[in-house]
Scaffold this motif. Structure first.
Motif, mmCIF file in Angstrom:
data_model
loop_
_atom_site.group_PDB
_atom_site.id
_atom_site.type_symbol
_atom_site.label_atom_id
_atom_site.label_comp_id
_atom_site.label_asym_id
_atom_site.label_seq_id
_atom_site.Cartn_x
_atom_site.Cartn_y
_atom_site.Cartn_z
ATOM 1 N N CYS A 13 0.896 -1.282 -0.099
ATOM 2 C CA CYS A 13 -0.126 -0.026 -0.001
ATOM 3 C C CYS A 13 0.892 1.140 0.025
ATOM 4 C CB CYS A 13 -0.990 0.030 1.143
ATOM 5 S SG CYS A 13 -2.014 -1.417 1.134
ATOM 6 N N ASP A 14 0.431 2.438 -0.519
ATOM 7 C CA ASP A 14 1.179 3.540 -0.588
ATOM 8 C C ASP A 14 0.718 4.439 0.698
ATOM 9 O OD1 ASP A 14 -1.240 4.665 -1.055
ATOM 10 O OD2 ASP A 14 -0.952 5.296 -3.325
ATOM 11 N N GLY A 15 1.132 5.794 0.796
ATOM 12 C CA GLY A 15 0.915 6.618 1.905
ATOM 13 C C GLY A 15 -0.471 6.980 2.024
ATOM 14 N N GLN A 16 -1.348 6.819 0.876
ATOM 15 C CA GLN A 16 -2.762 6.962 1.181
ATOM 16 C C GLN A 16 -3.522 5.762 1.316
ATOM 17 O OE1 GLN A 16 -0.854 8.756 -1.701
ATOM 18 N NE2 GLN A 16 -0.538 10.222 -0.085
ATOM 19 N N THR A 21 -0.488 -3.468 -5.322
ATOM 20 C CA THR A 21 -0.171 -4.606 -5.563
ATOM 21 C C THR A 21 -0.817 -5.720 -4.554
ATOM 22 O OG1 THR A 21 1.768 -4.949 -4.929
ATOM 23 C CG2 THR A 21 1.681 -4.122 -6.892
ATOM 24 N N ALA A 22 -1.236 -6.979 -5.042
ATOM 25 C CA ALA A 22 -1.674 -8.005 -4.156
ATOM 26 C C ALA A 22 -1.738 -9.171 -4.885
ATOM 27 C CB ALA A 22 -3.070 -7.625 -3.515
ATOM 28 N N ASP A 23 -1.452 -10.296 -4.202
ATOM 29 C CA ASP A 23 -1.478 -11.589 -4.455
ATOM 30 C C ASP A 23 -3.012 -12.177 -4.489
ATOM 31 O OD1 ASP A 23 1.219 -11.433 -5.145
ATOM 32 O OD2 ASP A 23 1.732 -12.241 -3.080
ATOM 33 N N GLU A 24 -3.439 -13.222 -4.868
ATOM 34 C CA GLU A 24 -4.677 -13.966 -4.747
ATOM 35 C C GLU A 24 -4.351 -14.751 -3.401
ATOM 36 O OE1 GLU A 24 -7.364 -13.716 -6.110
ATOM 37 O OE2 GLU A 24 -6.943 -12.407 -7.951
ATOM 38 N N MET A 37 -7.871 -1.802 -8.409
ATOM 39 C CA MET A 37 -6.305 -2.014 -8.014
ATOM 40 C C MET A 37 -5.475 -1.280 -9.252
ATOM 41 S SD MET A 37 -4.506 -4.264 -6.361
ATOM 42 C CE MET A 37 -5.332 -5.718 -5.930
ATOM 43 N N PRO A 38 -4.849 -0.405 -8.743
ATOM 44 C CA PRO A 38 -4.749 0.019 -7.519
ATOM 45 C C PRO A 38 -5.880 0.946 -6.835
ATOM 46 C CG PRO A 38 -3.447 1.656 -8.912
ATOM 47 C CD PRO A 38 -4.086 0.495 -9.780
ATOM 48 N N GLY A 39 -6.092 0.978 -5.618
ATOM 49 C CA GLY A 39 -7.237 1.648 -5.178
ATOM 50 C C GLY A 39 -7.298 1.685 -3.797
ATOM 51 N N THR A 40 -8.144 2.563 -3.042
ATOM 52 C CA THR A 40 -8.335 2.352 -1.641
ATOM 53 C C THR A 40 -8.924 1.099 -0.921
ATOM 54 O OG1 THR A 40 -8.908 4.837 -1.548
ATOM 55 C CG2 THR A 40 -9.428 3.284 0.256
ATOM 56 N N ILE A 41 -8.364 0.543 -0.183
ATOM 57 C CA ILE A 41 -8.527 -0.876 0.652
ATOM 58 C C ILE A 41 -9.929 -0.788 0.528
ATOM 59 C CG2 ILE A 41 -8.266 -2.272 2.343
ATOM 60 C CD1 ILE A 41 -5.439 -1.341 2.882
ATOM 61 N N ALA A 42 -10.629 -1.862 0.329
ATOM 62 C CA ALA A 42 -12.241 -1.966 0.204
ATOM 63 C C ALA A 42 -13.008 -2.728 1.353
ATOM 64 C CB ALA A 42 -12.917 -2.512 -1.141
#
Length: 458
Positions: A13-16, A21-24, A37-42
């Motif tokens: 995750c970035d500073g916001q 990036t993420a694995d399954e 993806m990328p996007g704010t964690i849902a």
């Protein structure tokens, strides 16, 4: 930070707090929960964990729960600072089919109804031992006092199951809903045990609720021939009348919630909304009754507290835990003292918890969504101090002088407050040889400060 088990998935995750990036299976869950993806964690619980780590700069790990379609996801996630952002490691992942969404909602509704109907509630540790107990019912005064004095003992020593003769304590699932004996009470009673569970672990504690399906009998009047002592000053609604009023109101709330959630059958939206308004109004009445009962207690000439050796930091953590869900529902980050932080104090545990719950509850009510509330503790000479700071509208100097007055709401309307919470809280603080004060500027948030004596041997 390290943990047991293989790493199933990684993320960054970035500073916001955007998932870059993420694995399954983490990536798929992010997308199915409406994120990008990328996007704010849902995933709300994962977002809360990531924000906490980024803000404090300290690694953390906890169970994260989410709903993925018809499955309930339970995972163990570790998060560590990395540059301006954070790194995620998933070490366990369990998908459990939900019986039905209505079934899950029904379980939550039953717990909410039990909380409204309960005439005594207690917090238990993982061994079903009493930590703290509270009740406003005069009929249960002796039981409440016994449980308070017997903190650390199993709750079944005070509420023996009516139909169980085996060695105690039994597994909590066998005791949930069991009839129990309340010494000296003619009513039938039962308990509800609500476990505090992390996936993959046994419960870390329990919420115990004591309920009766029979109405309390009004206090018997003295014989006509008995002499009449001078009548003491009494509140309009107090310790005797509040429990009698609370039970029918709680049943109105419970029935309204049943209608609102359509568990009794299909219903037009307009009528479901009406039922929701009835339930909300009933909950406000229950809160007002609690405040009026507390008001009578703290204004009595004989009122005093029972000081004990407590850890002010631990009480603050418990208050944050109790109100954490309410804060998350509003998008507010609630920061409590770090685990291991300790401030020994000399005060009554349940009264300190009551004050902190009031302060944190007010902060949640008046703070904007997306803001932060910080509970901090410190020792300053002979005083132990807990501060609840928010990012709300703050208080002007003239408001600070009035905010602790009885029935003072500072011109607010429609927020459900009685104007008694801070008045009662200051009375409680001063009864414990402490004080409750406020520091604030209009538009700059507020800091309510509870002070109590330190533990001289701590």
């Amino acid at each position: 930070m390290s943990g047991a088990g293989a790493i199933l998935a990684r993320g960054a995750c970035d500073g916001q707090d955007r998932l870059l990036t993420a694995d399954e299976p983490l990536a798929g869950l992010q997308l199915r929960c409406g994120g990008d993806m990328p996007g704010t964690i849902a995933v709300p619980e994962l977002l809360d964990l990531v924000r906490s780590v980024r803000r404090t700069g300290r690694s953390a790990a906890r169970a994260v729960n989410a709903q993925d379609g018809s499955d309930a996801i339970s995972s163990w996630v570790e998060v560590a600072p990395e540059g301006e952002g954070t790194a995620i490691q998933v070490r366990s992942w369990q998908a459990t089919p939900l019986v039905s969404e209505d079934g899950a909602a029904a379980g939550q509704r039953r717990a909410a109804i039990d909380r409204h109907l309960a005439e005594l509630s207690a917090w238990l540790d993982d061994g079903q031992r009493v930590i703290v107990v509270t009740s406003q019912a005069p009929e249960l005064a002796a039981l409440t006092a016994a449980m308070e004095q017997g903190a650390g003992r199993c709750w079944t020593e005070f509420l023996p199951p009516a139909e169980v003769t085996h060695q105690q304590p039994l597994h909590w699932r066998l005791l949930d809903g069991a009839p129990v004996i309340v010494a000296g009470s003619p009513r039938d009673w039962r308990v509800s045990l609500i476990p505090q569970i992390r996936p993959g672990f046994e419960p870390s504690g329990f919420e115990l609720l004591l309920l009766s399906d029979q109405a309390a009998s009004p206090a018997a009047a003295p014989p006509a021939s008995a002499p009449h002592p001078p009548a003491p000053r009494r509140a309009l609604v107090g310790q005797d009348l509040a429990p009698v009023l609370k039970q029918p109101i709680a049943r109105i709330v419970a029935n309204a919630e049943t209608i609102r959630t359509r568990l009794a059958g299909p219903l037009p939206d307009a009528y479901a909304d009406y039922a929701g308004e009835i339930a909300s109004a009933g909950k406000l009445l229950l809160d007002l009754l609690d405040d009026m009962a507390d008001l009578e207690v703290v204004e009595a000439d004989s009122f005093s507290t029972t000081p004990d050796f407590i850890d002010l930091a631990e009480v603050a953590r418990q208050a944050a835990g109790i109100l954490g869900v309410r804060a998350r529902e509003k998008g507010i980050v609630l920061q409590a003292p770090e685990a291991g932080e300790t401030v020994p104090a000399l005060a009554e545990f349940r009264r300190v918890l009551q004050v902190l719950l009031n302060l944190v509850g007010n902060a949640i009510r008046y703070s904007p969504a997306g803001s932060q509330i910080v509970i901090s503790v410190e020792r300053d000479g002979e005083r132990a101090r807990a501060t609840v700071g928010d990012q709300g509208p703050g208080l002007a100097p003239d408001q600070q002088a009035r905010v602790f007055e009885k029935f003072e709401r500072l011109g607010r309307s429609g927020d459900g407050g009685s104007g008694l919470g801070l008045y009662i809280s200051r009375r409680l603080a001063r009864a414990m040889n402490g004080d409750l004060t406020v520091e604030s500027e209009a538009g700059q948030g507020a800091r309510f400060i509870l002070e109590v004596p330190v533990d001289p041997e701590g």
